[in-house]
Design a protein around this motif. Structure first.
Motif, PDB file in Angstrom:
ATOM      1  N   SER A   2       0.828  -1.209   0.000  1.00  0.00           N
ATOM      2  CA  SER A   2       0.000   0.000   0.000  1.00  0.00           C
ATOM      3  C   SER A   2       0.863   1.260   0.000  1.00  0.00           C
ATOM      4  O   SER A   2       0.509   2.264  -0.629  1.00  0.00           O
ATOM      5  CB  SER A   2      -0.948   0.002   1.199  1.00  0.00           C
ATOM      6  N   SER A   3       2.005   1.218   0.700  1.00  0.00           N
ATOM      7  CA  SER A   3       2.892   2.381   0.718  1.00  0.00           C
ATOM      8  C   SER A   3       3.500   2.624  -0.659  1.00  0.00           C
ATOM      9  O   SER A   3       3.656   3.772  -1.091  1.00  0.00           O
ATOM     10  CB  SER A   3       4.004   2.185   1.752  1.00  0.00           C
ATOM     11  N   LEU A   4       3.840   1.556  -1.367  1.00  0.00           N
ATOM     12  CA  LEU A   4       4.355   1.702  -2.726  1.00  0.00           C
ATOM     13  C   LEU A   4       3.288   2.280  -3.646  1.00  0.00           C
ATOM     14  O   LEU A   4       3.576   3.124  -4.500  1.00  0.00           O
ATOM     15  CB  LEU A   4       4.837   0.347  -3.253  1.00  0.00           C
ATOM     16  N   GLU A   5       2.050   1.838  -3.471  1.00  0.00           N
ATOM     17  CA  GLU A   5       0.942   2.376  -4.269  1.00  0.00           C
ATOM     18  C   GLU A   5       0.740   3.862  -3.970  1.00  0.00           C
ATOM     19  O   GLU A   5       0.473   4.656  -4.879  1.00  0.00           O
ATOM     20  CB  GLU A   5      -0.342   1.600  -3.972  1.00  0.00           C
ATOM     21  N   THR A   6       0.877   4.230  -2.699  1.00  0.00           N
ATOM     22  CA  THR A   6       0.726   5.632  -2.312  1.00  0.00           C
ATOM     23  C   THR A   6       1.778   6.502  -2.987  1.00  0.00           C
ATOM     24  O   THR A   6       1.475   7.588  -3.501  1.00  0.00           O
ATOM     25  CB  THR A   6       0.835   5.775  -0.779  1.00  0.00           C
ATOM     26  N   LEU A   7       3.015   6.035  -3.002  1.00  0.00           N
ATOM     27  CA  LEU A   7       4.086   6.789  -3.658  1.00  0.00           C
ATOM     28  C   LEU A   7       3.816   6.926  -5.155  1.00  0.00           C
ATOM     29  O   LEU A   7       4.020   7.999  -5.740  1.00  0.00           O
ATOM     30  CB  LEU A   7       5.428   6.095  -3.420  1.00  0.00           C
ATOM     31  N   LYS A   8       3.346   5.861  -5.765  1.00  0.00           N
ATOM     32  CA  LYS A   8       3.038   5.907  -7.198  1.00  0.00           C
ATOM     33  C   LYS A   8       1.936   6.919  -7.489  1.00  0.00           C
ATOM     34  O   LYS A   8       2.004   7.669  -8.470  1.00  0.00           O
ATOM     35  CB  LYS A   8       2.631   4.515  -7.687  1.00  0.00           C
ATOM     36  N   PHE A 208       9.597   1.716   6.905  1.00  0.00           N
ATOM     37  CA  PHE A 208       9.417   2.247   5.551  1.00  0.00           C
ATOM     38  C   PHE A 208       8.064   2.937   5.425  1.00  0.00           C
ATOM     39  O   PHE A 208       7.965   4.027   4.848  1.00  0.00           O
ATOM     40  CB  PHE A 208       9.540   1.124   4.523  1.00  0.00           C
ATOM     41  N   CYS A 209       7.028   2.318   5.975  1.00  0.00           N
ATOM     42  CA  CYS A 209       5.693   2.931   5.933  1.00  0.00           C
ATOM     43  C   CYS A 209       5.681   4.261   6.683  1.00  0.00           C
ATOM     44  O   CYS A 209       5.037   5.229   6.247  1.00  0.00           O
ATOM     45  CB  CYS A 209       4.661   1.982   6.531  1.00  0.00           C
ATOM     46  N   GLU A 210       6.400   4.306   7.800  1.00  0.00           N
ATOM     47  CA  GLU A 210       6.530   5.561   8.556  1.00  0.00           C
ATOM     48  C   GLU A 210       7.159   6.647   7.685  1.00  0.00           C
ATOM     49  O   GLU A 210       6.686   7.798   7.658  1.00  0.00           O
ATOM     50  CB  GLU A 210       7.390   5.318   9.796  1.00  0.00           C
ATOM     51  N   GLN A 213       4.761   7.984   5.028  1.00  0.00           N
ATOM     52  CA  GLN A 213       3.785   8.917   5.591  1.00  0.00           C
ATOM     53  C   GLN A 213       4.403  10.298   5.816  1.00  0.00           C
ATOM     54  O   GLN A 213       3.760  11.330   5.587  1.00  0.00           O
ATOM     55  CB  GLN A 213       3.227   8.364   6.907  1.00  0.00           C
ATOM     56  N   LEU A 214       5.657  10.335   6.252  1.00  0.00           N
ATOM     57  CA  LEU A 214       6.343  11.617   6.432  1.00  0.00           C
ATOM     58  C   LEU A 214       6.496  12.344   5.093  1.00  0.00           C
ATOM     59  O   LEU A 214       6.316  13.567   5.008  1.00  0.00           O
ATOM     60  CB  LEU A 214       7.720  11.386   7.058  1.00  0.00           C
ATOM     61  N   ILE A 219       4.469  16.716   1.435  1.00  0.00           N
ATOM     62  CA  ILE A 219       3.967  17.153   0.126  1.00  0.00           C
ATOM     63  C   ILE A 219       2.639  17.881   0.281  1.00  0.00           C
ATOM     64  O   ILE A 219       2.401  18.930  -0.328  1.00  0.00           O
ATOM     65  CB  ILE A 219       3.799  15.951  -0.821  1.00  0.00           C
ATOM     66  N   ASN A 220       1.780  17.309   1.119  1.00  0.00           N
ATOM     67  CA  ASN A 220       0.442  17.875   1.297  1.00  0.00           C
ATOM     68  C   ASN A 220       0.472  19.145   2.151  1.00  0.00           C
ATOM     69  O   ASN A 220      -0.397  19.971   2.073  1.00  0.00           O
ATOM     70  CB  ASN A 220      -0.491  16.843   1.931  1.00  0.00           C
TER      71      ASN A 220
END
Length: 220
Positions: A2-8, A208-210, A213-214, A219-220
């Protein structure tokens, strides 16, 4: 995943860099949402668009090269008979691995010195030791791909992440000023010449997930 998907979703390209074998990584790159993968600590790579492993380390005769690696390992095993070759060597091209989770730090240092004397490189993670060509490492592999495929990128735009001694070259701030260690790197810090610029609070995949999120929060 899910973290990889978020980055994509945020148009952040991810290139995996691992000590795992070429055979294992060729399958992995097919289904993960990543740009590509560098395997064998900088020895080979595959981009998702081609899904074919290509060399980063030039080897003229693979059969001869692998025999030399095995011979070197057998010489080391004469001094450390408890060492066992890893089951994934049959899927490797550039390096030779052995299980090292029960090796002491003194044993690993001695193995490194033996390899240096024989003009071989050596590195290790928490699970495997790697005998490899002398200048083969993750930073050199990443630098080659960056210059070949992304010459427009500056090194200050690249964030490197690692959690084991075989990631040390990625912590070289002269090459990669923005580098991060996942928390389980902490137990190796006294052995590293290059130290991570930032260390997550959590370990392994949670670390990595942490980090993701940072990044997204910034970015946001």
């Amino acid at each position: 995943m899910s973290s990889l998907e978020t980055l994509k979703q945020h148009n952040i390209l991810v290139l995996l860099i691992t000590g795992r074998s070429a055979g294992w990584c060729q399958g992995l790159v097919n289904y993960l949402p990543v740009l590509g993968i560098i395997a064998e600590n900088g020895g080979v790579y595959a981009l998702k668009e081609s899904q074919r492993m290509k060399p980063l380390t030039a080897i003229n005769d693979i059969i001869e090269h692998r025999q030399l690696l095995q011979n070197n390992f057998e010489e080391i095993r004469q001094k450390f008979p408890h060492l066992q070759p890893s089951s994934d060597n049959q899927f490797r091209v550039t390096d030779w691995t052995f299980d090292c989770h029960e090796c002491s730090q003194d044993e690993l240092l001695t193995i490194e010195k033996i390899c240096q004397q024989k003009k071989w490189g050596f590195t290790y993670s928490h699970i495997q030791g790697h005998l490899k060509p002398l200048n083969q490492n993750k930073a050199n592999g990443l630098t080659t791909l960056k210059e070949t495929y992304f010459p427009e990128l500056s090194y200050s735009e690249i964030m490197t992440v690692g959690d084991s001694p075989n990631d040390e070259s990625l912590f070289d701030k002269n090459l990669f000023p923005m580098n991060v260690g996942v928390a389980n790197i902490a137990k190796y810090l006294d052995r590293l010449e290059h130290q991570p610029g930032y260390i997550t609070n959590l370990s392994e995949s949670d670390g990595f997930c942490e980090l993701v999120q940072l990044i997204i929060t910034s970015i946001n």
